[in-house]
Motif scaffolding. Structure first.
Motif, PDB file in Angstrom:
ATOM      1  N   PHE A 113      76.865 -10.063  90.942  1.00  0.00           N
ATOM      2  CA  PHE A 113      77.549  -9.514  89.918  1.00  0.00           C
ATOM      3  C   PHE A 113      76.697  -9.445  89.061  1.00  0.00           C
ATOM      4  CE2 PHE A 113      78.913  -8.281  94.109  1.00  0.00           C
ATOM      5  CZ  PHE A 113      79.645  -6.962  93.788  1.00  0.00           C
ATOM      6  N   TYR A 114      76.332  -8.840  87.873  1.00  0.00           N
ATOM      7  CA  TYR A 114      76.108  -9.268  86.706  1.00  0.00           C
ATOM      8  C   TYR A 114      76.597  -9.137  85.633  1.00  0.00           C
ATOM      9  CZ  TYR A 114      71.144  -9.694  89.145  1.00  0.00           C
ATOM     10  OH  TYR A 114      70.331  -9.903  89.586  1.00  0.00           O
ATOM     11  N   ASP A 115      78.161  -8.573  85.332  1.00  0.00           N
ATOM     12  CA  ASP A 115      79.400  -8.336  84.493  1.00  0.00           C
ATOM     13  C   ASP A 115      80.568  -8.340  84.847  1.00  0.00           C
ATOM     14  OD1 ASP A 115      78.780  -5.935  85.616  1.00  0.00           O
ATOM     15  OD2 ASP A 115      79.317  -4.527  83.768  1.00  0.00           O
ATOM     16  N   SER A 116      81.542  -8.544  84.302  1.00  0.00           N
ATOM     17  CA  SER A 116      82.892  -8.296  84.472  1.00  0.00           C
ATOM     18  C   SER A 116      83.309  -6.551  85.438  1.00  0.00           C
ATOM     19  CB  SER A 116      83.602  -9.155  84.049  1.00  0.00           C
ATOM     20  OG  SER A 116      83.571  -8.035  82.731  1.00  0.00           O
ATOM     21  N   SER A 117      82.498  -5.782  84.899  1.00  0.00           N
ATOM     22  CA  SER A 117      83.384  -4.850  85.415  1.00  0.00           C
ATOM     23  C   SER A 117      82.550  -4.246  86.645  1.00  0.00           C
ATOM     24  CB  SER A 117      82.524  -3.518  84.537  1.00  0.00           C
ATOM     25  OG  SER A 117      81.624  -3.991  83.965  1.00  0.00           O
ATOM     26  N   LEU A 118      81.496  -4.816  87.059  1.00  0.00           N
ATOM     27  CA  LEU A 118      80.683  -4.895  88.296  1.00  0.00           C
ATOM     28  C   LEU A 118      80.654  -3.510  88.394  1.00  0.00           C
ATOM     29  CD1 LEU A 118      83.923  -5.693  90.851  1.00  0.00           C
ATOM     30  CD2 LEU A 118      82.546  -7.139  89.930  1.00  0.00           C
ATOM     31  N   ARG A 119      79.508  -3.108  87.287  1.00  0.00           N
ATOM     32  CA  ARG A 119      78.692  -2.322  87.138  1.00  0.00           C
ATOM     33  C   ARG A 119      77.885  -2.410  87.634  1.00  0.00           C
ATOM     34  NH1 ARG A 119      80.958   1.543  81.561  1.00  0.00           N
ATOM     35  NH2 ARG A 119      83.466   1.810  82.174  1.00  0.00           N
ATOM     36  N   ASP A 120      76.911  -3.726  87.125  1.00  0.00           N
ATOM     37  CA  ASP A 120      75.139  -4.152  87.088  1.00  0.00           C
ATOM     38  C   ASP A 120      75.651  -4.993  88.530  1.00  0.00           C
ATOM     39  OD1 ASP A 120      72.721  -4.346  86.593  1.00  0.00           O
ATOM     40  OD2 ASP A 120      73.213  -6.078  84.738  1.00  0.00           O
ATOM     41  N   TYR A 121      74.579  -4.022  89.786  1.00  0.00           N
ATOM     42  CA  TYR A 121      75.117  -5.597  90.168  1.00  0.00           C
ATOM     43  C   TYR A 121      74.105  -5.194  91.816  1.00  0.00           C
ATOM     44  CZ  TYR A 121      76.511  -1.670  93.974  1.00  0.00           C
ATOM     45  OH  TYR A 121      76.598  -0.241  94.370  1.00  0.00           O
TER      46      TYR A 121
END
Length: 782
Positions: A184-192
């Motif tokens: 996971f690349y962002d804390s909103s879990l959109r980019d994974y």
């Protein structure tokens, strides 16, 4: 007439205080029933107690609680036990404990690599790992690994076994399943990214090996799985059955004059206060659970009931002191003495607790509950609640060989007891009294020994990173100076859990919140991750984690241009742009997830819109695909990497993902299952003969120059056989009367047939037939 309310009488005030204390006792007084134990250290590890600004050397058997921090140096590892779970940290790892209670273990991981093994999960229990990108909560027992990128901008989660949920900002929450790895690349879990399990590295193999110690432990037959430290008993003692006490464990290697609670040190650990830290690697379980008994001429340890969850005690001892007890001490203050509790002795805490806790901490640590009458426990508690000692007849209270005493300055400075203990005699012990409070006030050195002080770790700044949390942790512990002032006002008695939290809230500085809590009361249950197209194949830890595995060089990897160069090992020596293929929108959860461009690494030119990449320019590493023929089976045991799969291959890039826009549009995540079959290359193995009939047919239909035309596609031996065995008249005889196998018979009739051993021999049946025909032809020629 002016009526003023009457003030309550002193007796009424005392009664009200007693009622309030009784009502609040079960809520405020009880400390946790478990702690975190430092069970193994390889190399160097630094430890910082909660509320203290000093770093010291981490020590075996030291209990860790909420607020404590730990950092592993380069080439170092640690193992931590907590209840029926084990945590293991690789080198250069920063972790802290946000909360440790009977119901939750909340760990903050801001740098490095952490392995979590949960052996049993009771109702209402939670294990949570909070990282800068997400919060991971365990749903089932299993084995998990969490890797933090060096800059803290991405998190990789590997689920070897079990399952859990990840939580991010904007109410994002998803399930993660067994046998999968996620980044996971962002804390909103959109980019994974989702991928297969990476190949095990050295840290994984070490963790699996340590897990085997617990599974094979002999002590599991005699103690509860929640008894912390039971696996260390196997290598240092043996079990025997006693008619009065049941199963008893006897240490086999102790020094002359050894006794329980004699070789170690005392440390101040809230909310229990004085806690014993044993020097022996096996000393944790016998020091905090069960009872000691002197049988024959040796000490033995009696564990509690095997099928009952045990309750941790800081030290199962009784303290002695009083005004009439005095010893000749060359330096320091007065003496402080203690003795181990026997199987029939009631444990009286020196900290406040409820009736329920008082009963459970005694019953759960004694195997045969009929030895201690419950009525007797109740009577002792009544005296304890009233501040009285009562008439307690302890087994080893006057035993010179069992009682240990040191000066109070050694006691409260966390000094080693074995080197400073005082000489005792029966007359001095007779004058000593049993006390329910330790008459020693803590100092800053009580938190950690002075001999282990060290500078702050180089990566201590990583502890300041913001982390995502699912559950709200308690406030960080107040500075020790403030806690000490409150303890001194309390007569040296430890503060209760609620008092510690209130003090921490008042002393917390006004600053931005470092722990970002994302859980909400009405949040929906975690959903499955949205489909992300083709998943990368199995990868190496060196290219996926925050640092290369020991002895393995990190491979070059292609870096997306918009990514920071330090994200999970995706650094590259020769950066190239990574084209991204557009995916269409799907029916997505209501968590605010938005479609994005798919991650892709495509050598050469990107395909045009609506056109699938050509086979020559497309690289897809799929699960079990033919481009990865040697992919190992997905199992948990250790697997050594083979040279053929070395991550040092110059043409091997980081795990890439390519999605065909048309073919993969509606496919669910991880739906592709290419047959895991060994690919058959166009070149045949060197030891496999080529069919002989095909070149023979070509030779008959070609003119004399035919051998030159077919030489490039024939094995090297074929032209040699033709050159050695073809006289001028041979082709005429072959064309008139010989079948297709004639060239073979002619070859065997030539004088140069001696070096036939280097050629491919025909089948045995054909060879015998050819020899009979050749002998007949020789006779006709003559």
């Amino acid at each position: 007439m002016n009526m003023r309310p009457r003030s309550p009488t002193p007796m009424l005030r005392a009664l009200l205080a007693l009622v309030l204390l009784t009502l609040a006792g079960s809520v405020l007084a009880d400390p946790p029933g478990r702690v975190v134990r430092m069970s193994y250290i390889s190399g160097n590890a630094s430890f910082q107690p909660g509320g203290d600004d000093r770093w010291s050397e981490a020590l075996i058997n030291r209990p860790l609680v909420a607020g404590d921090r730990l950092y592993t140096d380069r080439d170092s590892r640690v193992e931590l036990e907590v209840g029926a779970a084990v945590l293991r940290a690789d080198d250069r790892t920063s972790l802290a404990f946000l909360d440790v209670t009977d119901d939750i273990v909340q760990v903050e991981l801001t740098q490095g690599t952490l392995n979590l093994k949960v052996k049993r999960l009771f109702d209402g229990q939670t294990y949570e790992i909070d990282t800068p990108t997400l919060a991971f909560v365990v749903d089932r027992p299993g084995s998990y690994r969490i890797d933090i990128a060096p800059e803290g901008d991405s998190t990789m989660l590997t689920v070897f076994d079990g399952s859990g949920s990840v939580y991010g900002q904007n109410s994002a929450s998803y399930r993660v399943e067994s046998g999968q790895a996620y980044r996971f690349y962002d804390s909103s879990l959109r980019d994974y990214e989702a991928m297969d399990l990476p190949r095990n590295d050295d840290f994984d193999r070490w963790c699996f090996e340590r897990d085997g110690r617990y599974e094979r432990s002999v002590a599991r037959q005699y103690v509860s799985e929640e008894v912390i430290g039971y696996a260390d008993l196997d290598g240092y003692g043996s079990w025997s059955t006693d008619a009065s006490y049941g199963a008893v464990w006897y240490p086999t290697s102790v020094s002359v004059g050894w006794a329980p609670y004699r070789y170690g040190r005392w440390s101040w650990i809230d909310p229990w206060g004085w806690s014993w830290v044993d020097d022996a690697p096996w000393g944790f379980a016998p020091s905090h659970y069960g009872r000691w008994v002197y049988v024959g001429s040796r000490w033995g340890w009696c564990p509690g009931p095997r099928h009952v969850r045990p309750i941790y005690a800081p030290a199962l001892v009784g303290f002695i002191g009083g005004r009439n007890w005095s010893l000749s001490i060359s330096s320091g203050g007065g003496p402080v003495g203690w003795f181990p509790l026997g199987p029939r002795d009631v444990y009286v805490p020196w900290y406040r607790s409820s009736r329920n806790y008082f009963t459970n901490v005694n019953v759960t640590n004694i195997r045969n509950t009929t030895v201690i009458n419950n009525t007797y426990i109740t009577n002792v508690y009544n005296n304890y609640a009233a501040g009285r000692v009562g008439n307690l007849d302890y087994a080893y209270r006057r035993d010179v060989n069992a009682v240990t005493a040191v000066p109070d300055n050694v006691f409260n400075s966390s000094g080693r007891v074995g080197n400073a203990r005082l000489n005792l005699d029966r007359n001095s012990l007779a004058r000593a009294e049993i006390v329910n409070r330790v008459p020693v006030l803590p100092v800053q050195a009580s938190l950690a020994p002075n001999d282990g002080s060290r500078a702050a770790p180089q990566r201590a700044a990583s502890f300041d990173r913001q982390v995502i949390a699912r559950n709200t942790p308690p406030p960080a512990p107040a500075p020790f100076a403030q806690r000490k002032a409150a303890i001194d006002r309390n007569g040296g008695q430890p503060l209760q859990t609620q008092e510690l939290r209130q003090l921490a809230t008042r002393s917390a500085p006004v600053s931005t919140e470092r722990v970002k809590v994302v859980g909400t009361a009405g949040q929906r249950a975690p959903q499955a991750l949205p489909p992300r197209g083709e998943s990368p194949t199995r990868i190496d830890r060196a290219s996926a984690g925050n640092a290369p595995a020991r002895g393995i060089e990190r491979p070059d990897a292609v870096k997306a241009p918009e990514r920071a160069p330090s994200t999970l090992g995706r650094e590259t020596a020769t950066p190239r742009p990574a084209p991204r293929t557009e995916i269409s929108e799907r029916a997505l959860p209501s968590s605010g997830y938005a479609p994005r461009r798919e991650r892709a690494v495509v050598p050469g030119q990107a395909p045009k819109a609506g056109q699938a990449p050509s086979p020559s320019s497309r690289v897809i590493e799929s699960r079990g695909g033919q481009n990865v023929p040697d992919r190992p089976a997905r199992v948990m045991q250790s697997r050594e990497p083979t040279p053929q799969r070395s991550v040092q291959a110059p043409n091997r890039t980081a795990p890439s993902r390519v999605v065909e826009p048309a073919a993969r549009e509606a496919a669910p995540a991880r739906s592709y299952r290419a047959p895991a079959v060994e690919p058959r290359k166009y070149e045949a193995p060197a030891n496999r003969p080529e069919p002989r009939a095909a070149p023979q047919r070509m030779e008959r239909s070609q003119p004399q120059a035919a051998p030159q035309r077919i030489e490039p596609s024939r094995p090297q031996a074929a032209p040699q056989r033709m050159e050695r065995s073809q006289p001028q008249a041979a082709p005429q005889r072959m064309e008139r009367s010989q079948p297709q196998a004639a060239p073979q018979r002619m070859e065997r009739n030539q004088p140069q047939a001696a070096p036939r051993s280097v050629q491919q021999s025909p089948p045995r049946e054909q060879g015998q037939k050819g020899e009979r025909v050749e002998r007949k032809r020789d006779k006709d020629d003559r």
